[in-house]
Design a protein around this motif. Structure first.
Motif, PDB file in Angstrom:
ATOM      1  N   ILE A 176      26.278  50.086  43.933  1.00  0.00           N
ATOM      2  CA  ILE A 176      24.989  49.411  43.681  1.00  0.00           C
ATOM      3  C   ILE A 176      25.101  48.556  42.419  1.00  0.00           C
ATOM      4  O   ILE A 176      24.644  47.412  42.386  1.00  0.00           O
ATOM      5  CB  ILE A 176      23.850  50.436  43.512  1.00  0.00           C
ATOM      6  CG1 ILE A 176      23.810  51.369  44.715  1.00  0.00           C
ATOM      7  CG2 ILE A 176      22.518  49.734  43.337  1.00  0.00           C
ATOM      8  CD1 ILE A 176      22.818  52.484  44.575  1.00  0.00           C
ATOM      9  N   GLY A 177      25.733  49.118  41.394  1.00  0.00           N
ATOM     10  CA  GLY A 177      25.890  48.374  40.147  1.00  0.00           C
ATOM     11  C   GLY A 177      26.703  47.115  40.362  1.00  0.00           C
ATOM     12  O   GLY A 177      26.328  46.035  39.892  1.00  0.00           O
ATOM     13  N   ALA A 178      27.806  47.257  41.102  1.00  0.00           N
ATOM     14  CA  ALA A 178      28.656  46.089  41.352  1.00  0.00           C
ATOM     15  C   ALA A 178      27.874  45.021  42.099  1.00  0.00           C
ATOM     16  O   ALA A 178      27.924  43.833  41.755  1.00  0.00           O
ATOM     17  CB  ALA A 178      29.880  46.500  42.155  1.00  0.00           C
ATOM     18  N   ALA A 179      27.107  45.454  43.114  1.00  0.00           N
ATOM     19  CA  ALA A 179      26.327  44.492  43.898  1.00  0.00           C
ATOM     20  C   ALA A 179      25.256  43.838  43.017  1.00  0.00           C
ATOM     21  O   ALA A 179      25.016  42.640  43.103  1.00  0.00           O
ATOM     22  CB  ALA A 179      25.685  45.181  45.088  1.00  0.00           C
ATOM     23  N   ALA A 180      24.619  44.657  42.156  1.00  0.00           N
ATOM     24  CA  ALA A 180      23.560  44.114  41.307  1.00  0.00           C
ATOM     25  C   ALA A 180      24.125  43.066  40.357  1.00  0.00           C
ATOM     26  O   ALA A 180      23.529  42.001  40.178  1.00  0.00           O
ATOM     27  CB  ALA A 180      22.898  45.240  40.517  1.00  0.00           C
ATOM     28  N   VAL A 181      25.294  43.349  39.791  1.00  0.00           N
ATOM     29  CA  VAL A 181      25.897  42.368  38.880  1.00  0.00           C
ATOM     30  C   VAL A 181      26.257  41.094  39.644  1.00  0.00           C
ATOM     31  O   VAL A 181      26.049  39.981  39.155  1.00  0.00           O
ATOM     32  CB  VAL A 181      27.146  42.969  38.185  1.00  0.00           C
ATOM     33  CG1 VAL A 181      27.898  41.892  37.430  1.00  0.00           C
ATOM     34  CG2 VAL A 181      26.734  44.065  37.245  1.00  0.00           C
ATOM     35  N   GLY A 182      26.762  41.276  40.860  1.00  0.00           N
ATOM     36  CA  GLY A 182      27.105  40.113  41.689  1.00  0.00           C
ATOM     37  C   GLY A 182      25.895  39.242  41.939  1.00  0.00           C
ATOM     38  O   GLY A 182      25.941  38.021  41.801  1.00  0.00           O
ATOM     39  N   ALA A 183      24.776  39.883  42.298  1.00  0.00           N
ATOM     40  CA  ALA A 183      23.559  39.118  42.583  1.00  0.00           C
ATOM     41  C   ALA A 183      23.023  38.466  41.310  1.00  0.00           C
ATOM     42  O   ALA A 183      22.578  37.326  41.321  1.00  0.00           O
ATOM     43  CB  ALA A 183      22.511  40.031  43.199  1.00  0.00           C
ATOM     44  N   MET A 184      23.099  39.221  40.203  1.00  0.00           N
ATOM     45  CA  MET A 184      22.601  38.693  38.932  1.00  0.00           C
ATOM     46  C   MET A 184      23.415  37.494  38.450  1.00  0.00           C
ATOM     47  O   MET A 184      22.874  36.594  37.818  1.00  0.00           O
ATOM     48  CB  MET A 184      22.707  39.776  37.864  1.00  0.00           C
ATOM     49  CG  MET A 184      21.447  40.510  37.594  1.00  0.00           C
ATOM     50  SD  MET A 184      21.847  41.692  36.315  1.00  0.00           S
ATOM     51  CE  MET A 184      21.684  43.195  37.207  1.00  0.00           C
ATOM     52  N   LYS A 187      35.382  28.861  44.039  1.00  0.00           N
ATOM     53  CA  LYS A 187      34.630  29.887  43.302  1.00  0.00           C
ATOM     54  C   LYS A 187      34.701  31.221  44.046  1.00  0.00           C
ATOM     55  O   LYS A 187      34.880  32.269  43.424  1.00  0.00           O
ATOM     56  CB  LYS A 187      33.178  29.426  43.177  1.00  0.00           C
ATOM     57  CG  LYS A 187      32.295  30.426  42.487  1.00  0.00           C
ATOM     58  CD  LYS A 187      30.911  29.823  42.357  1.00  0.00           C
ATOM     59  CE  LYS A 187      29.909  30.861  41.923  1.00  0.00           C
ATOM     60  NZ  LYS A 187      28.557  30.328  42.004  1.00  0.00           N
ATOM     61  N   LEU A 188      34.576  31.162  45.361  1.00  0.00           N
ATOM     62  CA  LEU A 188      34.676  32.399  46.144  1.00  0.00           C
ATOM     63  C   LEU A 188      36.009  33.085  45.887  1.00  0.00           C
ATOM     64  O   LEU A 188      36.088  34.301  45.753  1.00  0.00           O
ATOM     65  CB  LEU A 188      34.545  32.102  47.642  1.00  0.00           C
ATOM     66  CG  LEU A 188      33.171  31.739  48.166  1.00  0.00           C
ATOM     67  CD1 LEU A 188      33.245  31.475  49.651  1.00  0.00           C
ATOM     68  CD2 LEU A 188      32.190  32.863  47.895  1.00  0.00           C
ATOM     69  N   LEU A 189      37.059  32.287  45.811  1.00  0.00           N
ATOM     70  CA  LEU A 189      38.386  32.862  45.545  1.00  0.00           C
ATOM     71  C   LEU A 189      38.432  33.451  44.139  1.00  0.00           C
ATOM     72  O   LEU A 189      39.037  34.493  43.915  1.00  0.00           O
ATOM     73  CB  LEU A 189      39.462  31.793  45.680  1.00  0.00           C
ATOM     74  CG  LEU A 189      39.818  31.385  47.097  1.00  0.00           C
ATOM     75  CD1 LEU A 189      40.810  30.242  47.070  1.00  0.00           C
ATOM     76  CD2 LEU A 189      40.411  32.552  47.863  1.00  0.00           C
ATOM     77  N   ARG A 190      37.780  32.764  43.216  1.00  0.00           N
ATOM     78  CA  ARG A 190      37.843  33.196  41.827  1.00  0.00           C
ATOM     79  C   ARG A 190      37.101  34.511  41.614  1.00  0.00           C
ATOM     80  O   ARG A 190      37.544  35.361  40.859  1.00  0.00           O
ATOM     81  CB  ARG A 190      37.220  32.100  40.962  1.00  0.00           C
ATOM     82  CG  ARG A 190      37.798  31.999  39.565  1.00  0.00           C
ATOM     83  CD  ARG A 190      37.168  30.862  38.806  1.00  0.00           C
ATOM     84  NE  ARG A 190      35.744  31.001  38.653  1.00  0.00           N
ATOM     85  CZ  ARG A 190      34.844  30.130  39.082  1.00  0.00           C
ATOM     86  NH1 ARG A 190      35.215  29.039  39.691  1.00  0.00           N
ATOM     87  NH2 ARG A 190      33.551  30.327  38.898  1.00  0.00           N
ATOM     88  N   VAL A 191      35.971  34.671  42.277  1.00  0.00           N
ATOM     89  CA  VAL A 191      35.152  35.849  41.991  1.00  0.00           C
ATOM     90  C   VAL A 191      35.469  37.033  42.901  1.00  0.00           C
ATOM     91  O   VAL A 191      34.855  38.077  42.771  1.00  0.00           O
ATOM     92  CB  VAL A 191      33.639  35.529  42.072  1.00  0.00           C
ATOM     93  CG1 VAL A 191      33.272  34.459  41.076  1.00  0.00           C
ATOM     94  CG2 VAL A 191      33.234  35.133  43.478  1.00  0.00           C
ATOM     95  N   SER A 192      36.400  36.873  43.821  1.00  0.00           N
ATOM     96  CA  SER A 192      36.717  38.002  44.707  1.00  0.00           C
ATOM     97  C   SER A 192      38.039  38.634  44.296  1.00  0.00           C
ATOM     98  O   SER A 192      38.856  38.002  43.628  1.00  0.00           O
ATOM     99  CB  SER A 192      36.781  37.525  46.148  1.00  0.00           C
ATOM    100  OG  SER A 192      37.754  36.526  46.268  1.00  0.00           O
ATOM    101  N   GLN A 193      38.189  39.874  44.709  1.00  0.00           N
ATOM    102  CA  GLN A 193      39.422  40.598  44.370  1.00  0.00           C
ATOM    103  C   GLN A 193      39.957  41.273  45.619  1.00  0.00           C
ATOM    104  O   GLN A 193      39.234  41.469  46.585  1.00  0.00           O
ATOM    105  CB  GLN A 193      39.099  41.711  43.375  1.00  0.00           C
ATOM    106  CG  GLN A 193      38.859  41.243  41.974  1.00  0.00           C
ATOM    107  CD  GLN A 193      38.546  42.421  41.085  1.00  0.00           C
ATOM    108  OE1 GLN A 193      37.650  43.198  41.369  1.00  0.00           O
ATOM    109  NE2 GLN A 193      39.307  42.573  40.020  1.00  0.00           N
TER     110      GLN A 193
END
Lengths: 86, 345
Positions: free
Chosen positions: A44-52, B83-89
């Motif tokens: 949830i935290g990871a998703a929240a940071v992603g959305a933020m 950007k998608l490539l940059r932010v994904s792992q």
């Protein structure tokens, strides 16, 4: 090695033993529920940071959703308190 | 093969949530009719105030009018995909990389076509979208090369070399086909066996089906013979297996249309398909629409997978195509009705 058997133990020793077990139980209640809420909050935290990262205005919602699994550890804490003080 | 080695943990929650937030920033459907009522300068201004601001501002010194929009759209697409490539792992990064090889193929085709017709390096570079593994710098150096052998040498270490190894500067269609086939076979091989990945496999296979359908429609309409058509088709589809492709490519036009009724895609296109149809525009727009609807539907089946990201990439590309369609249509003063038919919403 010291051989201790229940039959030889005094009442004080048995009571102390029980207190020790209660303390272990309380520790497990808090510790395990802490780990569980950690696991639940991870995604949830990871998703929240992603959305933020994309929409800053989601900070409030993200924060609230992230801490909802904290309830699990609060339940653990309540159980621990009940064990220790009642 | 090295690219088949599976990578460590799966880090989907972050990237899928981020991509969903990015998706919410795409232009809503209601904007397109509004754009249709604007002139090109107005559209440029509107676009310049939206998510494309950075690109329009950057390129405004170099270009103006239609060129500015075209370049801004291309650059924005490349930037978004990068950007998608940059932010994904890990796994998502690997799968996005494989999917974006589409643009490598696109760029190699563009460069070879440009060379074939003797275009200037700058003209070629105007049409490339540096969203794949080949960066803009690499593409610039390749586009500046004079001989086909140099281009082949520059790509010798890439997975596409197999397709262009025997190319001698002549007809391109065989090479282009081979490149497409390499792309799809790599893409199919890159997907593993987990639940989310099985669904993505379905998505990719449907994409291949739709591509094959378009090829079939175009080649049938152009009256190609059976063997030539079969050569062009891409194996590995969902409903169109190798046998189906063989059968469909051998049928004459009217039987081909009848044969299509056995497949699920028929219900999507039956309205506009008829024996005496002259333009394939409607069919292709409907197929694109179906692809988008399908991607959006399937992305909800298993949210923590690559599917929402595929969905986003498709939508972003579609948004850019729509804007480009409107702008180009306006430029040549096409009636609104025709422009609207070309839009995929």
């Amino acid at each position: 090695m010291v051989d201790i058997s229940i039959a030889d133990a005094t009442v004080e020793q048995i009571l102390a033993n029980q207190k020790g077990l209660i303390a272990i139980g309380a520790g497990l209640a808090v510790g395990l529920s802490g780990i569980a809420s950690g696991i639940a909050e991870k995604d949830i935290g990871a998703a929240a940071v992603g959305a933020m990262a994309e929409r800053e205005e989601l900070f409030g919602k993200g924060l609230i959703l992230t801490v909802i699994p904290e309830t699990i550890v609060i339940f653990g804490l309540v159980v621990a308190i009940l064990l220790l003080f009642l | 093969m090295a690219f088949l080695i599976r990578r460590g943990s799966k880090k989907y929650p972050y990237i899928t949530a981020r991509v969903r937030a990015m998706k919410s920033k795409l232009l809503p459907r209601e904007v397109y009719p509004k754009l249709m009522n604007m002139d090109i300068p107005e559209i440029t201004r509107f676009i310049g105030e939206s998510e494309y601001k950075q690109d329009v501002d950057e390129l405004a010194q170099k270009y103006s009018g239609l060129d500015l929009l075209e370049h801004a759209l291309n650059q924005n697409l490349a930037r978004t995909y990068r950007k998608l490539l940059r932010v994904s792992q890990d796994e998502p990064n690997f799968l996005i990389t494989e999917y974006l090889r589409h643009w490598d193929i696109w760029n190699i085709k563009t460069i070879l076509r440009g060379k074939y017709y003797g275009a200037q390096a700058q003209e070629i570079l105007d049409a490339v979208v540096a969203a794949g593994q080949l960066g803009y710098r690499e593409l610039t150096s390749i586009a500046n090369m004079e001989s086909i052998d140099d281009i082949k040498a520059a790509l010798a270490n890439s997975p596409y070399y197999a397709a262009i190894a025997d190319y001698d500067g002549g007809e391109l269609s065989a090479i282009e086909n081979e490149l497409d086939k390499i792309y799809y076979s790599r893409l199919l091989a890159s997907i593993g066996k987990s639940k989310g990945e099985k669904l993505s496999l379905k998505f990719i296979k449907t994409e291949i089906d739709l591509k094959n359908l378009k090829i079939l429609f175009r080649t049938k309409k152009a009256g190609l013979v059976k063997d030539d058509i079969f050569e062009l088709l891409i194996p590995g589809g969902m409903e169109f297996k190798s046998g189906d492709l063989k059968r469909m490519s051998s049928l004459p036009w009217s039987d081909f249309l009848k044969g299509l009724e056995d497949y699920s895609y028929w219900s999507e296109i039956s309205e506009v398909v008829s024996e005496d149809m002259t333009s394939l525009m409607d069919v292709e727009a409907l197929l694109d629409k179906y692809a988008m609807g399908y991607a959006s539907r399937i992305s909800h089946y298993y949210p923590l997978s690559i599917l929402p990201i595929y969905d986003y990439m498709l939508r972003k590309n579609n948004e850019i195509n729509n804007i480009r369609t409107i702008v180009r249509g306006k430029k040549v003063k096409l009636p609104d009705e025709i422009i609207r038919k070309h839009l995929v919403m």
